[in-house]
Design a protein around this motif. Structure first.
Motif, PDB file in Angstrom:
ATOM      1  N   THR A 263     -41.094 -35.804 -33.605  1.00 16.74           N
ATOM      2  CA  THR A 263     -40.754 -35.270 -35.138  1.00 16.74           C
ATOM      3  C   THR A 263     -39.156 -35.334 -35.740  1.00 16.74           C
ATOM      4  OG1 THR A 263     -40.463 -32.880 -34.165  1.00 16.74           O
ATOM      5  CG2 THR A 263     -42.812 -34.001 -34.906  1.00 16.74           C
ATOM      6  N   GLY A 264     -38.351 -36.044 -34.963  1.00 12.23           N
ATOM      7  CA  GLY A 264     -37.152 -36.041 -35.199  1.00 12.23           C
ATOM      8  C   GLY A 264     -36.892 -37.040 -36.554  1.00 12.23           C
ATOM      9  N   ARG A 265     -35.803 -37.060 -36.865  1.00  8.59           N
ATOM     10  CA  ARG A 265     -35.434 -37.676 -38.291  1.00  8.59           C
ATOM     11  C   ARG A 265     -35.577 -39.272 -38.133  1.00  8.59           C
ATOM     12  NH1 ARG A 265     -30.649 -40.396 -39.746  1.00  8.59           N
ATOM     13  NH2 ARG A 265     -29.709 -39.611 -37.659  1.00  8.59           N
ATOM     14  N   PRO A 266     -36.320 -39.942 -39.144  1.00 10.32           N
ATOM     15  CA  PRO A 266     -36.599 -41.237 -38.905  1.00 10.32           C
ATOM     16  C   PRO A 266     -35.382 -42.163 -39.328  1.00 10.32           C
ATOM     17  CG  PRO A 266     -37.575 -40.339 -41.205  1.00 10.32           C
ATOM     18  CD  PRO A 266     -37.154 -39.346 -40.278  1.00 10.32           C
ATOM     19  N   SER A 267     -35.312 -43.399 -38.811  1.00  4.25           N
ATOM     20  CA  SER A 267     -34.156 -43.952 -38.787  1.00  4.25           C
ATOM     21  C   SER A 267     -34.361 -44.944 -40.340  1.00  4.25           C
ATOM     22  CB  SER A 267     -33.882 -45.279 -37.690  1.00  4.25           C
ATOM     23  OG  SER A 267     -34.926 -46.061 -37.704  1.00  4.25           O
ATOM     24  N   PHE A 268     -33.181 -45.700 -40.646  1.00  2.00           N
ATOM     25  CA  PHE A 268     -33.366 -46.562 -41.773  1.00  2.00           C
ATOM     26  C   PHE A 268     -34.446 -47.720 -41.761  1.00  2.00           C
ATOM     27  CE2 PHE A 268     -31.485 -50.058 -44.613  1.00  2.00           C
ATOM     28  CZ  PHE A 268     -31.501 -49.536 -45.765  1.00  2.00           C
ATOM     29  N   VAL A 269     -34.336 -48.140 -40.550  1.00  2.00           N
ATOM     30  CA  VAL A 269     -35.286 -49.234 -40.241  1.00  2.00           C
ATOM     31  C   VAL A 269     -36.965 -48.618 -40.402  1.00  2.00           C
ATOM     32  CG1 VAL A 269     -36.259 -50.997 -39.028  1.00  2.00           C
ATOM     33  CG2 VAL A 269     -33.909 -50.631 -39.055  1.00  2.00           C
ATOM     34  N   ASP A 270     -37.156 -47.527 -39.705  1.00  2.00           N
ATOM     35  CA  ASP A 270     -38.029 -46.675 -39.823  1.00  2.00           C
ATOM     36  C   ASP A 270     -38.679 -46.401 -41.334  1.00  2.00           C
ATOM     37  OD1 ASP A 270     -38.513 -46.543 -37.039  1.00  2.00           O
ATOM     38  OD2 ASP A 270     -37.447 -44.578 -37.005  1.00  2.00           O
ATOM     39  N   GLN A 271     -37.910 -46.208 -42.037  1.00  2.00           N
ATOM     40  CA  GLN A 271     -38.049 -45.787 -43.746  1.00  2.00           C
ATOM     41  C   GLN A 271     -38.507 -47.013 -44.211  1.00  2.00           C
ATOM     42  OE1 GLN A 271     -34.423 -43.505 -43.906  1.00  2.00           O
ATOM     43  NE2 GLN A 271     -35.689 -42.014 -44.717  1.00  2.00           N
ATOM     44  N   ILE A 272     -37.891 -48.032 -43.921  1.00  5.13           N
ATOM     45  CA  ILE A 272     -38.256 -49.372 -44.493  1.00  5.13           C
ATOM     46  C   ILE A 272     -39.772 -49.736 -44.178  1.00  5.13           C
ATOM     47  CG2 ILE A 272     -37.827 -51.967 -44.512  1.00  5.13           C
ATOM     48  CD1 ILE A 272     -34.833 -51.561 -44.133  1.00  5.13           C
ATOM     49  N   LYS A 273     -40.027 -49.638 -42.738  1.00  4.86           N
ATOM     50  CA  LYS A 273     -41.445 -50.034 -42.356  1.00  4.86           C
ATOM     51  C   LYS A 273     -42.256 -49.055 -43.111  1.00  4.86           C
ATOM     52  CE  LYS A 273     -40.014 -51.168 -37.802  1.00  4.86           C
ATOM     53  NZ  LYS A 273     -40.263 -50.897 -36.181  1.00  4.86           N
ATOM     54  N   THR A 274     -42.133 -47.716 -43.520  1.00  5.37           N
ATOM     55  CA  THR A 274     -42.973 -46.861 -44.065  1.00  5.37           C
ATOM     56  C   THR A 274     -43.095 -47.401 -45.543  1.00  5.37           C
ATOM     57  OG1 THR A 274     -42.354 -45.007 -42.780  1.00  5.37           O
ATOM     58  CG2 THR A 274     -43.158 -44.499 -44.904  1.00  5.37           C
ATOM     59  N   SER A 275     -41.952 -47.885 -46.199  1.00  2.45           N
ATOM     60  CA  SER A 275     -42.254 -48.391 -47.629  1.00  2.45           C
ATOM     61  C   SER A 275     -42.716 -49.480 -47.639  1.00  2.45           C
ATOM     62  CB  SER A 275     -40.654 -48.590 -48.248  1.00  2.45           C
ATOM     63  OG  SER A 275     -40.213 -47.439 -48.296  1.00  2.45           O
ATOM     64  N   LEU A 276     -42.869 -50.464 -46.659  1.00  2.24           N
ATOM     65  CA  LEU A 276     -43.621 -51.629 -47.008  1.00  2.24           C
ATOM     66  C   LEU A 276     -44.976 -51.294 -46.443  1.00  2.24           C
ATOM     67  CD1 LEU A 276     -41.136 -53.963 -44.654  1.00  2.24           C
ATOM     68  CD2 LEU A 276     -41.919 -54.360 -46.922  1.00  2.24           C
TER      69      LEU A 276
ATOM     70  N   PHE B 233     -34.920 -41.917 -48.701  1.00  6.97           N
ATOM     71  CA  PHE B 233     -33.582 -41.769 -48.079  1.00  6.97           C
ATOM     72  C   PHE B 233     -32.557 -42.188 -49.072  1.00  6.97           C
ATOM     73  CE2 PHE B 233     -30.416 -45.335 -47.534  1.00  6.97           C
ATOM     74  CZ  PHE B 233     -29.942 -44.668 -46.262  1.00  6.97           C
ATOM     75  N   VAL B 234     -32.839 -42.818 -50.315  1.00  4.33           N
ATOM     76  CA  VAL B 234     -31.728 -42.883 -51.346  1.00  4.33           C
ATOM     77  C   VAL B 234     -31.707 -41.582 -51.850  1.00  4.33           C
ATOM     78  CG1 VAL B 234     -31.519 -43.924 -53.588  1.00  4.33           C
ATOM     79  CG2 VAL B 234     -32.254 -45.198 -51.887  1.00  4.33           C
ATOM     80  N   TRP B 235     -32.507 -40.698 -52.207  1.00  3.38           N
ATOM     81  CA  TRP B 235     -32.461 -39.237 -52.740  1.00  3.38           C
ATOM     82  C   TRP B 235     -31.684 -38.416 -51.726  1.00  3.38           C
ATOM     83  CZ3 TRP B 235     -31.976 -37.215 -57.339  1.00  3.38           C
ATOM     84  CH2 TRP B 235     -32.215 -35.961 -57.236  1.00  3.38           C
ATOM     85  N   GLU B 236     -31.864 -38.463 -50.466  1.00  2.00           N
ATOM     86  CA  GLU B 236     -31.244 -37.621 -49.576  1.00  2.00           C
ATOM     87  C   GLU B 236     -29.699 -37.762 -49.441  1.00  2.00           C
ATOM     88  OE1 GLU B 236     -33.489 -37.981 -46.002  1.00  2.00           O
ATOM     89  OE2 GLU B 236     -34.810 -36.154 -46.630  1.00  2.00           O
ATOM     90  N   GLU B 237     -29.287 -39.361 -49.492  1.00  2.00           N
ATOM     91  CA  GLU B 237     -27.770 -39.613 -49.515  1.00  2.00           C
ATOM     92  C   GLU B 237     -27.359 -39.371 -50.794  1.00  2.00           C
ATOM     93  OE1 GLU B 237     -26.196 -40.972 -46.963  1.00  2.00           O
ATOM     94  OE2 GLU B 237     -27.969 -40.767 -45.763  1.00  2.00           O
ATOM     95  N   PHE B 238     -27.957 -39.364 -51.518  1.00  2.00           N
ATOM     96  CA  PHE B 238     -27.437 -38.948 -53.027  1.00  2.00           C
ATOM     97  C   PHE B 238     -27.157 -37.592 -52.927  1.00  2.00           C
ATOM     98  CE2 PHE B 238     -27.944 -37.155 -57.420  1.00  2.00           C
ATOM     99  CZ  PHE B 238     -26.898 -37.655 -58.123  1.00  2.00           C
ATOM    100  N   GLN B 239     -28.071 -36.881 -52.472  1.00  2.00           N
ATOM    101  CA  GLN B 239     -27.969 -35.173 -52.431  1.00  2.00           C
ATOM    102  C   GLN B 239     -26.827 -34.843 -51.229  1.00  2.00           C
ATOM    103  OE1 GLN B 239     -29.166 -34.026 -55.196  1.00  2.00           O
ATOM    104  NE2 GLN B 239     -30.445 -32.602 -54.115  1.00  2.00           N
ATOM    105  N   ASN B 240     -26.570 -35.734 -50.389  1.00  2.00           N
ATOM    106  CA  ASN B 240     -25.753 -35.339 -49.278  1.00  2.00           C
ATOM    107  C   ASN B 240     -24.385 -35.231 -49.680  1.00  2.00           C
ATOM    108  OD1 ASN B 240     -24.739 -35.136 -46.416  1.00  2.00           O
ATOM    109  ND2 ASN B 240     -25.063 -37.235 -46.043  1.00  2.00           N
ATOM    110  N   GLY B 241     -23.933 -36.364 -50.316  1.00  2.00           N
ATOM    111  CA  GLY B 241     -22.554 -36.512 -50.945  1.00  2.00           C
ATOM    112  C   GLY B 241     -21.549 -36.636 -49.818  1.00  2.00           C
TER     113      GLY B 241
ATOM    114  N   ILE C 177     -26.157 -45.824 -50.076  1.00  2.00           N
ATOM    115  CA  ILE C 177     -27.126 -46.273 -51.300  1.00  2.00           C
ATOM    116  C   ILE C 177     -27.133 -47.568 -51.738  1.00  2.00           C
ATOM    117  CG2 ILE C 177     -27.551 -45.646 -53.749  1.00  2.00           C
ATOM    118  CD1 ILE C 177     -26.678 -42.876 -53.072  1.00  2.00           C
ATOM    119  N   ILE C 178     -25.854 -48.115 -51.905  1.00  2.00           N
ATOM    120  CA  ILE C 178     -25.892 -49.384 -52.187  1.00  2.00           C
ATOM    121  C   ILE C 178     -26.283 -50.535 -51.390  1.00  2.00           C
ATOM    122  CG2 ILE C 178     -24.159 -51.323 -52.959  1.00  2.00           C
ATOM    123  CD1 ILE C 178     -24.410 -49.057 -55.184  1.00  2.00           C
TER     124      ILE C 178
END
Length: 361
Positions: A148-161, A315-323, A331-332
Motif C-alpha cells: 500500500t506504499g506510494r505508487p511510482s511514476f511508471v505505476d501511475q502511467i500504467k494506471t492511466s493507460l 501525480f500532476v496535481w500532487e506535484e503542483f501542491q508539493n511546491g 510536471i513538465i
C-alpha cells in the motif's frame, strides 16, 4: 526489401522516413534528398530551435522571479536581507518556481525513473516478506496483504493507460451500436439528435460529477476501487461522442447500390449489417475511434485529478501542491510523457484502421 520497409513505415504512420529508405537504396538522389530535408531534417532543426527558445525563456523567467525576491528582501531588510535571500535561494530553502529549463526537466525525468526502480525493489521485498503469511491467509479464506506504499511514476502511467483502455472499450460498446441504430433509422436519428447535440459539448468535469452521483450510490456496499470505476466511466462517456457521430454518419451514408444488392440477394438484417453496412462505414467509424482515443487521453488528467485515482492526473496535481524545487520540472516531464503517449496511441489506432479498412484514408 526496400518496398517492404516503406510499406511498414507507411502502415505505422511513419511514412515521412520513406525518402531516407529510398535514398539509402540510391533511388533518385536529388529528389529524395530534398524530401528528406523537408520531412526529417527541418523538423529536427525546429526541435533544436524550440529547445533553445525554451532554455532562454526559462532563464529569463527564473531571473525575473529571483530579482523580485531579492528586491523584496532589500525593501524589508536592506542589504543584509539581500545576502540572506541569495543564500536561501542557492541552498534551495527559498524556491524559485518558474518555468524549468530543459536540463532540469531531463534530470527530473531520470529521477522519476530511478524512484520507480527503488519502489519496485521495495515491492518485491514486501511480496517475498509476506508470501508465507499470504499463503496462510489464502488457506483461511482471507484477503492477501498487498503493498500500500506510494505508487511510482511508471505505476501511475500504467494506471492511466488502463483507465483510458477501459474508458475506450466502454465508449466503443456504447457508441458503435447506438450509432448503427441511428444510422439505419432516419426517424430515430431525428428523434434523438437533440440529445446528442446537448450532451456532446459537456465538460469532462460535469461528466465526472454526474458519474460520481450515480456510481457512489450503486457501490455503497462495494469494497473495491470506486475511484477507478468512476474515472473510466467518466472518460468513456466524455469521449464517446465522436465515434457515435461518425458511426451514424458512416452507416447513414452507405451507397444505395450496396443496399439494393443486399435486397436482391435476400440478405438477412444481420448479414446486411455485417457484410454491407459495417465494411462500408468502417473508415468513418475508425476516424471517430481515433478521435475518441485522443479525447479520452486528453480528459483523463482532469478526471483522475477529481477522482483521486492513482494515475497521471493525481501525480500532476500532487506535484503542483508539493511546491518542491523539482516539482515544476516533474510536471513538465509528465506533460511530455502524456503528449508522447497520446501520439503513440493515435499511431496505434491509425495502424489498426489501415489493417481493417479497405481504403487508404
Amino acid at each position: 526489401m526496400k518496398d517492404k520497409i516503406i510499406n511498414v513505415l507507411r502502415f505505422i504512420g511513419l511514412g515521412f522516413f520513406e525518402p531516407a529508405v529510398r535514398l539509402a537504396a540510391g533511388e533518385d538522389v536529388k529528389k529524395n534528398l530534398t524530401a528528406l530535408f523537408q520531412k526529417v531534417f527541418f523538423p529536427i532543426i525546429s526541435i533544436f530551435l524550440f529547445m533553445i527558445l525554451w532554455n532562454v525563456g526559462a532563464k529569463k523567467l527564473y531571473n525575473v522571479e529571483k530579482d523580485f525576491k531579492i528586491e523584496s528582501a532589500r525593501a524589508s531588510k536592506g542589504e543584509a536581507g539581500v545576502t540572506a535571500e541569495l543564500a536561501r535561494i542557492e541552498s534551495g530553502e527559498s524556491t524559485v518556481n518558474s518555468l524549468p529549463a530543459p536540463k532540469a526537466v531531463w534530470s527530473a525525468f531520470k529521477n522519476l525513473l530511478a524512484d520507480h526502480k527503488a519502489i519496485s525493489v521495495k515491492k518485491k521485498a514486501f511480496k517475498e516478506r509476506v508470501a508465507k503469511t499470504n499463503e496462510k491467509r489464502e488457506a483461511q479464506g482471507l484477503a492477501a496483504i498487498t503493498y500500500t506504499g506510494r505508487p511510482s511514476f511508471v505505476d501511475q502511467i500504467k494506471t492511466s493507460l488502463w483507465t483510458v483502455f477501459c474508458g475506450f472499450i466502454l465508449a466503443l460498446l456504447l457508441a458503435v451500436p447506438i450509432g448503427m441504430l441511428l444510422g439505419l433509422s432516419e426517424t430515430l436519428r431525428s428523434s434523438v439528435n437533440w440529445l446528442i447535440q446537448i450532451f456532446k459539448p459537456v465538460s469532462p468535469v460535469v461528466w465526472f460529477l454526474l458519474v460520481y452521483m450515480i456510481v457512489k450510490t450503486l457501490t455503497l456496499s462495494y469494497d473495491g476501487d470506486v475511484s477507478f470505476i468512476i474515472s473510466f466511466i467518466a472518460v468513456g462517456l466524455c469521449a464517446m461522442w465522436a465515434t457515435l457521430v461518425n458511426t451514424t454518419l458512416g452507416v447513414s451514408s452507405v451507397d444505395n447500390d450496396f443496399i439494393n444488392v443486399a435486397k436482391v440477394l435476400n440478405l438477412s438484417v444481420g448479414q446486411k449489417v455485417f457484410k454491407i453496412v459495417l465494411p462500408s462505414a468502417f473508415p468513418l467509424i475508425f476516424t471517430g475511434l481515433r478521435i475518441t482515443v485522443s479525447v479520452a487521453w486528453m480528459v483523463l488528467i482532469a478526471i483522475e485529478l477529481l477522482s483521486q485515482s492513482p494515475g497521471l492526473g493525481t501525480f500532476v496535481w500532487e506535484e503542483f501542491q508539493n511546491g518542491a524545487n523539482d516539482s515544476n520540472a516533474k510536471i513538465i516531464a509528465a506533460m511530455f510523457v502524456i503528449g508522447i503517449i497520446g501520439f503513440m496511441l493515435d499511431r496505434i489506432m491509425f495502424s489498426i484502421q489501415k489493417l481493417v479498412t479497405f481504403t487508404e484514408q
